[in-house]
Design a protein around this motif. Structure first.
Motif, PDB file in Angstrom:
ATOM      1  N   SER A  32       0.818  -1.210   0.000  1.00 59.57           N
ATOM      2  CA  SER A  32       0.000   0.000   0.000  1.00 59.57           C
ATOM      3  C   SER A  32       0.850   1.257   0.000  1.00 59.57           C
ATOM      4  CB  SER A  32      -0.933  -0.013   1.225  1.00 59.57           C
ATOM      5  OG  SER A  32      -0.166  -0.107   2.412  1.00 59.57           O
ATOM      6  N   SER A  33       2.047   1.210   0.598  1.00 58.35           N
ATOM      7  CA  SER A  33       2.866   2.416   0.677  1.00 58.35           C
ATOM      8  C   SER A  33       3.503   2.764  -0.660  1.00 58.35           C
ATOM      9  CB  SER A  33       3.955   2.236   1.732  1.00 58.35           C
ATOM     10  OG  SER A  33       4.813   1.173   1.379  1.00 58.35           O
ATOM     11  N   SER A  34       3.523   1.817  -1.575  1.00 54.64           N
ATOM     12  CA  SER A  34       4.174   2.064  -2.860  1.00 54.64           C
ATOM     13  C   SER A  34       3.201   2.457  -3.959  1.00 54.64           C
ATOM     14  CB  SER A  34       4.942   0.813  -3.297  1.00 54.64           C
ATOM     15  OG  SER A  34       4.050  -0.257  -3.474  1.00 54.64           O
ATOM     16  N   GLU A  38       2.729  10.507  -3.621  1.00 55.68           N
ATOM     17  CA  GLU A  38       2.164  11.788  -3.216  1.00 55.68           C
ATOM     18  C   GLU A  38       1.108  11.618  -2.129  1.00 55.68           C
ATOM     19  OE1 GLU A  38       0.669  13.616  -6.696  1.00 55.68           O
ATOM     20  OE2 GLU A  38       2.625  13.806  -7.684  1.00 55.68           O
ATOM     21  N   ASN A  39       0.344  10.567  -2.190  1.00 54.97           N
ATOM     22  CA  ASN A  39      -0.695  10.318  -1.198  1.00 54.97           C
ATOM     23  C   ASN A  39      -0.601   8.848  -0.773  1.00 54.97           C
ATOM     24  OD1 ASN A  39      -2.899  10.398   0.462  1.00 54.97           O
ATOM     25  ND2 ASN A  39      -4.400  10.299  -1.205  1.00 54.97           N
ATOM     26  N   PRO A  40       0.282   8.526   0.176  1.00 54.75           N
ATOM     27  CA  PRO A  40       0.562   7.121   0.496  1.00 54.75           C
ATOM     28  C   PRO A  40      -0.584   6.402   1.160  1.00 54.75           C
ATOM     29  CG  PRO A  40       1.642   8.576   2.070  1.00 54.75           C
ATOM     30  CD  PRO A  40       1.057   9.454   1.015  1.00 54.75           C
ATOM     31  N   ARG A  41      -1.622   7.084   1.588  1.00 50.76           N
ATOM     32  CA  ARG A  41      -2.704   6.418   2.298  1.00 50.76           C
ATOM     33  C   ARG A  41      -3.937   6.278   1.410  1.00 50.76           C
ATOM     34  NH1 ARG A  41      -2.681   8.430   8.639  1.00 50.76           N
ATOM     35  NH2 ARG A  41      -0.573   7.671   9.102  1.00 50.76           N
ATOM     36  N   ILE A  43      -7.067   5.658   2.572  1.00 50.39           N
ATOM     37  CA  ILE A  43      -8.108   6.441   3.241  1.00 50.39           C
ATOM     38  C   ILE A  43      -7.416   7.386   4.207  1.00 50.39           C
ATOM     39  CG2 ILE A  43     -10.151   6.369   4.728  1.00 50.39           C
ATOM     40  CD1 ILE A  43     -10.675   3.556   3.719  1.00 50.39           C
ATOM     41  N   PRO A  44      -7.593   8.694   4.047  1.00 51.18           N
ATOM     42  CA  PRO A  44      -6.929   9.649   4.937  1.00 51.18           C
ATOM     43  C   PRO A  44      -7.210   9.331   6.410  1.00 51.18           C
ATOM     44  CG  PRO A  44      -7.989  10.780   3.117  1.00 51.18           C
ATOM     45  CD  PRO A  44      -8.425   9.355   3.028  1.00 51.18           C
ATOM     46  N   SER A  45      -6.182   9.514   7.221  1.00 50.89           N
ATOM     47  CA  SER A  45      -6.254   9.347   8.682  1.00 50.89           C
ATOM     48  C   SER A  45      -6.342   7.897   9.118  1.00 50.89           C
ATOM     49  CB  SER A  45      -7.457  10.113   9.278  1.00 50.89           C
ATOM     50  OG  SER A  45      -7.393  11.486   8.943  1.00 50.89           O
ATOM     51  N   LEU A  46      -6.226   6.946   8.162  1.00 50.90           N
ATOM     52  CA  LEU A  46      -6.237   5.527   8.523  1.00 50.90           C
ATOM     53  C   LEU A  46      -4.975   4.863   7.986  1.00 50.90           C
ATOM     54  CD1 LEU A  46      -9.866   4.172   7.941  1.00 50.90           C
ATOM     55  CD2 LEU A  46      -8.695   4.539  10.118  1.00 50.90           C
ATOM     56  N   PRO A  47      -4.350   4.011   8.773  1.00 55.02           N
ATOM     57  CA  PRO A  47      -3.230   3.222   8.236  1.00 55.02           C
ATOM     58  C   PRO A  47      -3.732   2.342   7.094  1.00 55.02           C
ATOM     59  CG  PRO A  47      -3.314   3.096  10.637  1.00 55.02           C
ATOM     60  CD  PRO A  47      -4.578   3.756  10.202  1.00 55.02           C
ATOM     61  N   ASP A  48      -2.886   2.133   6.107  1.00 53.21           N
ATOM     62  CA  ASP A  48      -3.327   1.388   4.933  1.00 53.21           C
ATOM     63  C   ASP A  48      -3.695  -0.049   5.250  1.00 53.21           C
ATOM     64  OD1 ASP A  48      -3.223   3.510   3.267  1.00 53.21           O
ATOM     65  OD2 ASP A  48      -1.406   2.914   2.192  1.00 53.21           O
ATOM     66  N   ASN A  72      -4.288   4.608  -6.704  1.00 51.65           N
ATOM     67  CA  ASN A  72      -4.050   3.845  -5.472  1.00 51.65           C
ATOM     68  C   ASN A  72      -5.103   2.764  -5.290  1.00 51.65           C
ATOM     69  OD1 ASN A  72      -2.005   5.630  -5.027  1.00 51.65           O
ATOM     70  ND2 ASN A  72      -2.607   6.114  -2.923  1.00 51.65           N
ATOM     71  N   TRP A  73      -6.355   3.147  -5.449  1.00 51.38           N
ATOM     72  CA  TRP A  73      -7.449   2.210  -5.230  1.00 51.38           C
ATOM     73  C   TRP A  73      -7.458   1.129  -6.305  1.00 51.38           C
ATOM     74  CZ3 TRP A  73     -12.108   2.755  -1.938  1.00 51.38           C
ATOM     75  CH2 TRP A  73     -11.886   3.638  -0.877  1.00 51.38           C
ATOM     76  N   LYS A  74      -7.192   1.505  -7.538  1.00 50.65           N
ATOM     77  CA  LYS A  74      -7.178   0.511  -8.606  1.00 50.65           C
ATOM     78  C   LYS A  74      -6.078  -0.524  -8.372  1.00 50.65           C
ATOM     79  CE  LYS A  74      -6.842  -0.100 -13.611  1.00 50.65           C
ATOM     80  NZ  LYS A  74      -6.702   0.583 -14.932  1.00 50.65           N
ATOM     81  N   ALA A  75      -4.896  -0.057  -7.936  1.00 53.03           N
ATOM     82  CA  ALA A  75      -3.804  -0.980  -7.664  1.00 53.03           C
ATOM     83  C   ALA A  75      -4.158  -1.929  -6.524  1.00 53.03           C
ATOM     84  CB  ALA A  75      -2.531  -0.203  -7.335  1.00 53.03           C
ATOM     85  N   THR A  76      -4.891  -1.422  -5.547  1.00 51.53           N
ATOM     86  CA  THR A  76      -5.286  -2.268  -4.421  1.00 51.53           C
ATOM     87  C   THR A  76      -6.359  -3.260  -4.832  1.00 51.53           C
ATOM     88  OG1 THR A  76      -4.819  -0.439  -2.895  1.00 51.53           O
ATOM     89  CG2 THR A  76      -6.149  -2.253  -2.058  1.00 51.53           C
TER      90      THR A  76
END
Length: 477
Positions: A32-34, A38-41, A43-48, A72-76
């Protein structure tokens, strides 16, 4: 979930279970960090790792929209790791995949989520040109534009008598369908009167088709089955100088290694005891079905001589001994047959079911195999099927959610998925069920028919126009 959450703290316990969970969570964190520097998370304010746990619990039907949120979401959403987590959490879902044939000479796949009753259309199978190296034909062979509305299996059988003209003009691809390791497979078929070895795989996670290692032999109308997470391919026909030649060979595909291996050929033992050489030359043995049952492959067989076919029992492959044995007499001789002698069956909750069409072509019944008595018994006396047209497959069988299902066309000519809720799998056959006009309602939850032993329900319907049913598979993802 507690074990996953506890890993966020610096003082997690290091038991064997926690070490395994910690390893998996670390993988999710690295993944998730990769995704987006620019926006590593996600969902903001939540660990991935928490966000991924949330996404894994959502219905899979939502993923088609969620992948559009961001890269980010598509990769996940398209990550195998997310679907492995769904397995760990027990959140896998069984979807029904239906292959149809349309007038424009195309094969189209559609997926049904039985829970939401929503349909999804799969990407079209690629049009790929195969050149015949041995003949050096520059025009090549087209695989997927080989479907026609009028050609039947009966026309294929004529080729076994040496009628090459029928085969040369055959537009139906004759490919086989299988499903293993969460993916769909389309194998072989005809192209320009030649049988092909190619194999295509659809990955529902990536929502894309890709080519995998081809079979060792070109086949059309072969039979497929799954044992121990491997895809078995048996029989079919190949193109020979005198027309079509039935195949006895068999092979197995391991999706983990992307390799094919040979297994012993079917003996066709009962076809070898024909009384005269004339009959042996005229009657062609062929596998007419295959089902994985009780940890073995059951392959019913027939002898063909246009326009007749004769059931000759079948054979069973045992992977533990890597050998074939003759099928029990009652199982082979009583296996219900549909048009052109092909035999459809499905195993649901350990029971082997087959559809037996009536002679009037307006209905049929469901039979179940009794292993102790080596006999087929009627378990559903009347199946509310409305469409017995010239379609090659006016109905299909499937098993999911622990229930037996029939896919056919209803009174409005829409493709309908009917669920049979059997109250007593081996009970006496019901007397008579209501006519199929009760199925015309488009309310999916409406009761279709109820008898003493079965309750029919319409799970889903959809208007596919003039499309014909070809095959179906169930994937648990």
């Amino acid at each position: 979930m507690g074990s996953f959450l506890s890993l966020a703290g610096p003082k997690s316990r290091t038991s064997e279970h926690d070490e395994g969970s910690q390893h998996e969570t670390c993988k999710r964190q690295r993944m998730s960090s990769s995704f987006n520097e620019e926006n590593p998370r996600l969902i903001p304010s939540l660990p991935d790792e928490i966000s991924i746990l949330i996404l894994a619990r959502l219905p899979r039907i939502c993923y088609f929209d969620l992948r559009l949120v961001s890269r980010n979401w598509k990769a996940t959403i398209t990550s195998p790791e997310l679907f492995n987590l769904r397995k760990e959490l027990g959140k896998t879902e069984e979807w029904l995949y239906i292959l149809t044939k349309v007038e424009e000479d195309r094969l189209l796949w559609h997926a049904l989520d039985p829970l939401s009753r929503r349909w999804q259309r799969l990407p079209s199978m690629p049009n790929v040109v195969y050149e015949e190296e041995s003949r050096k034909v520059s025009s090549g062979l087209w695989m997927w534009n080989m479907v026609g509305p009028s050609i039947k299996i009966a026309d294929v059988i004529r080729g076994w008598l040496g009628r090459k003209d029928t085969l040369d003009q055959m537009p139906f691809c004759g490919c086989a369908i299988g499903a293993v390791d969460g993916c769909l497979y389309v194998l072989g078929g005809f192209s320009s009167a030649s049988t092909m070895r190619c194999v295509w795989r659809f990955d529902p996670i990536l929502n894309a088709w890709s080519e995998v290692t081809p079979m060792s032999t070109g086949r059309a109308y072969c039979k497929t089955g799954i044992l121990n997470d491997k895809l078995y391919v048996v029989g079919g026909v190949s193109r020979g100088r005198g027309g079509l030649t039935p195949l006895q060979s068999a092979e197995v595909f391991d999706p983990c290694t992307d390799t094919w291996s040979q297994i012993p050929s079917m003996p066709f033992s009962r076809a070898q005891v024909l009384p005269t050489a004339f009959l042996a030359d005229m009657l062609k043995p062929i596998a007419t079905g295959m089902t994985s049952y009780m940890g073995r492959l059951c392959v019913p067989q027939s002898l063909y001589s246009w326009p007749f076919f004769v059931d000759v029992g079948g054979e069973i492959y045992d992977p533990e001994t890597n050998s074939w044995v003759e099928m029990p007499i009652g199982m082979g001789d009583g296996w219900p047959a549909r048009q052109a002698g092909t035999k459809l069956s499905v195993v649901v909750d350990g029971e082997l079911y087959a559809f037996d069409p009536s002679s009037s072509l307006d209905s049929g019944n469901i039979k179940v195999y009794d292993q102790k008595e080596d006999a087929w018994k009627v378990v559903i006396g009347k199946v509310p099927i409305c469409d017995f047209t010239d379609s090659e497959s006016p109905y299909l069988l499937a098993g999911f959610h622990g229930k037996l299902h029939i896919i056919t066309k209803d009174a409005n000519h829409d493709i309908a998925v009917l669920q049979a809720d059997l109250r007593d799998n081996l009970g006496f056959p019901p007397s008579t069920s209501p006519s199929c006009s009760a199925a015309s309602s488009h309310e999916h939850s409406d009761l279709l028919a109820e008898t003493e032993t079965v309750v029919w329900k319409v799970i889903a319907t959809r208007d596919f126009g003039t499309a014909e049913l070809v095959s179906c598979q169930v994937l648990d993802i």
